[in-house]
Motif scaffolding. Structure first.
Motif, short mmCIF file in Angstrom:
data_model
loop_
_atom_site.label_atom_id
_atom_site.label_comp_id
_atom_site.label_asym_id
_atom_site.label_seq_id
_atom_site.Cartn_x
_atom_site.Cartn_y
_atom_site.Cartn_z
N PRO A 163 -2.34 13.22 8.15
CA PRO A 163 -0.93 13.23 7.43
C PRO A 163 -0.85 13.34 6.01
CG PRO A 163 -1.33 10.91 8.32
CD PRO A 163 -2.57 12.16 8.73
N GLY A 164 -0.47 14.40 5.54
CA GLY A 164 -0.18 14.74 4.10
C GLY A 164 0.75 13.74 3.41
N GLU A 165 1.57 12.94 4.08
CA GLU A 165 2.53 12.03 3.42
C GLU A 165 1.64 10.83 2.72
OE1 GLU A 165 2.91 13.13 6.34
OE2 GLU A 165 4.59 14.54 6.61
N VAL A 166 0.57 10.57 3.53
CA VAL A 166 -0.19 9.46 3.02
C VAL A 166 -1.06 9.82 1.73
CG1 VAL A 166 -2.10 7.80 3.69
CG2 VAL A 166 -0.53 8.73 5.48
N LEU A 167 -1.64 10.88 1.71
CA LEU A 167 -2.17 11.27 0.42
C LEU A 167 -1.19 11.51 -0.62
CD1 LEU A 167 -4.81 13.91 2.10
CD2 LEU A 167 -5.08 11.26 1.40
N GLU A 168 0.00 12.13 -0.43
CA GLU A 168 1.11 12.06 -1.32
C GLU A 168 1.33 10.93 -1.95
OE1 GLU A 168 4.17 14.70 0.15
OE2 GLU A 168 2.71 16.57 0.60
N LEU A 207 0.69 9.65 -5.85
CA LEU A 207 2.05 9.03 -6.82
C LEU A 207 1.82 7.65 -7.15
CD1 LEU A 207 5.10 10.28 -4.52
CD2 LEU A 207 4.13 11.36 -6.86
N ASP A 208 0.94 6.84 -6.61
CA ASP A 208 0.56 5.71 -6.87
C ASP A 208 -0.46 5.60 -7.85
OD1 ASP A 208 0.89 2.80 -6.24
OD2 ASP A 208 -0.89 2.79 -5.32
N GLY A 209 -1.07 6.95 -8.20
CA GLY A 209 -2.06 6.83 -9.09
C GLY A 209 -3.41 6.99 -8.67
N HIS A 258 -9.04 11.41 -6.84
CA HIS A 258 -9.60 12.10 -5.80
C HIS A 258 -10.79 11.30 -5.01
CE1 HIS A 258 -7.64 15.98 -5.93
NE2 HIS A 258 -8.08 15.90 -7.35
N VAL A 259 -11.50 10.29 -5.96
CA VAL A 259 -12.38 9.61 -5.16
C VAL A 259 -11.86 8.41 -4.28
CG1 VAL A 259 -14.30 8.01 -5.78
CG2 VAL A 259 -14.03 10.22 -7.02
N ARG A 260 -10.92 7.81 -4.96
CA ARG A 260 -10.07 6.70 -4.26
C ARG A 260 -9.55 7.46 -2.87
NH1 ARG A 260 -5.06 3.03 -6.36
NH2 ARG A 260 -5.09 1.80 -4.40
N ARG A 261 -8.89 8.57 -3.13
CA ARG A 261 -8.06 8.91 -1.82
C ARG A 261 -9.10 9.31 -0.98
NH1 ARG A 261 -4.82 13.83 -4.49
NH2 ARG A 261 -5.63 13.15 -6.40
#
Length: 302
Positions: free
Chosen positions: A190-195, A199-201, A204-207
């Motif tokens: 789901p792209g909403e989770v990554l978006e 937005l939460d800052g 890429h590594v944390r995501r």
């Protein structure tokens, strides 16, 4: 006393629900010719895979005379456990086991890390030539591994890594199939989770570590298991890249076992084969449900 009437098409809320046990069996429980044929085919395919494993186990427990006897016996008349002792002592299987474990764990870990990072880049990062590079990576799946043996040996030799763990591991750390499988699975997330994470800052590594990998756990476990099996079963490259018993692996040890024992004691050879097959078979049985869900998730991506 007035009788309460019910409008057509409405359900009486005071009515007693029907008993499921008294309901007729549904279509899913009926035995149809098509379902019988499917079951028969599944049994046949299962026997095709299981009979060789059964024969391997029984041959390892038989004396040599019984293995060559005719007609063939599908059940050992007498157990010969000495085949396992002879197989273990005929070659330094203890050292081979240590080498196989180091090469398998190290190679699979590097292969998995590179596959995850590359798949994340192909799935979420925009960069020039992305589609072309992805097509080139897919083209690498069509190249037989034996084509690169010579150039890999020359490169490893010039680096002075012949007969070393790095020399065995490094040429195979890139996994085009693992990258492709993970990339396809990442696209279904789901792209909403990554978006929201962006937005939460979250970078890429944390995501990748906190969101993508946990959500894609079945695919990651599938790639890890395939990498473990590939490294464990490696034969040609470890045989070429090593020149001493101190660096041989279990699969190469079977070759030397056959050379030492000849064709007169296949029981010891089969016992040595069980040493090689058992760890990966147990691992597969433990993680089989992740393989199914991982492959199914990748097949539904766009």
């Amino acid at each position: 006393m007035a009788t309460r009437t019910q409008a057509p098409g409405l359900v009486d809320p005071t009515a007693t629900p029907p008993d499921p046990a008294s309901a007729p069996a549904g279509r899913s429980r009926r035995i149809t010719p098509g379902r019988v044929i499917n079951y028969v085919l599944l049994v046949i395919v299962g026997l095709i895979f299981l009979i060789p494993l059964y024969w391997l186990l029984t041959a390892a427990l038989k004396p040599s005379a019984e293995i060559y006897s005719w007609p063939l016996s599908f059940f050992p008349r007498s157990l010969e456990l000495g085949n396992f002792v002879q197989a273990w002592s005929s070659a330094p299987f203890g050292r081979y086991l240590v080498n196989s474990a180091i090469i398998t764990l190290g190679g699979a870990a590097l292969k998995l890390v590179l596959a995850v990072l590359t798949a994340y880049a192909f799935a979420y990062l925009p960069f020039p030539g992305k589609k072309v590079l992805f097509l080139l990576m897919l083209g690498a799946l069509m190249v037989p591994g034996h084509v690169t043996l010579l150039i890999n040996f020359i490169t490893v030799g010039r680096l002075g890594l012949v007969n070393s763990y790095l020399g065995i591991i490094l040429p195979g750390v890139a996994s085009a199939f693992g990258t492709f499988l993970l990339r396809q699975h990442f696209l279904t997330l789901p792209g909403e989770v990554l978006e929201a994470a962006e937005l939460d800052g979250a970078g890429h590594v944390r995501r990748l570590i906190s969101f993508v990998v946990p959500m894609a756990r079945p695919a990651v476990i599938t790639v890890a298991l395939l990498a473990l099996i590939d490294e464990w079963n490696g034969f040609i490259w470890p045989l070429i890249a090593t020149n001493s018993d101190e660096m041989r692996t279990l699969t190469i040890g079977l070759l030397f076992l056959k050379a030492n024992e000849g064709v007169d004691n296949w029981g010891a050879i089969m016992a040595g084969t069980i040493f090689v097959v058992t760890p990966m078979l147990v691992l597969f049985l433990i993680a089989r449900r992740y393989i199914v869900s991982g492959l199914a998730g990748a097949s539904m991506s766009r």
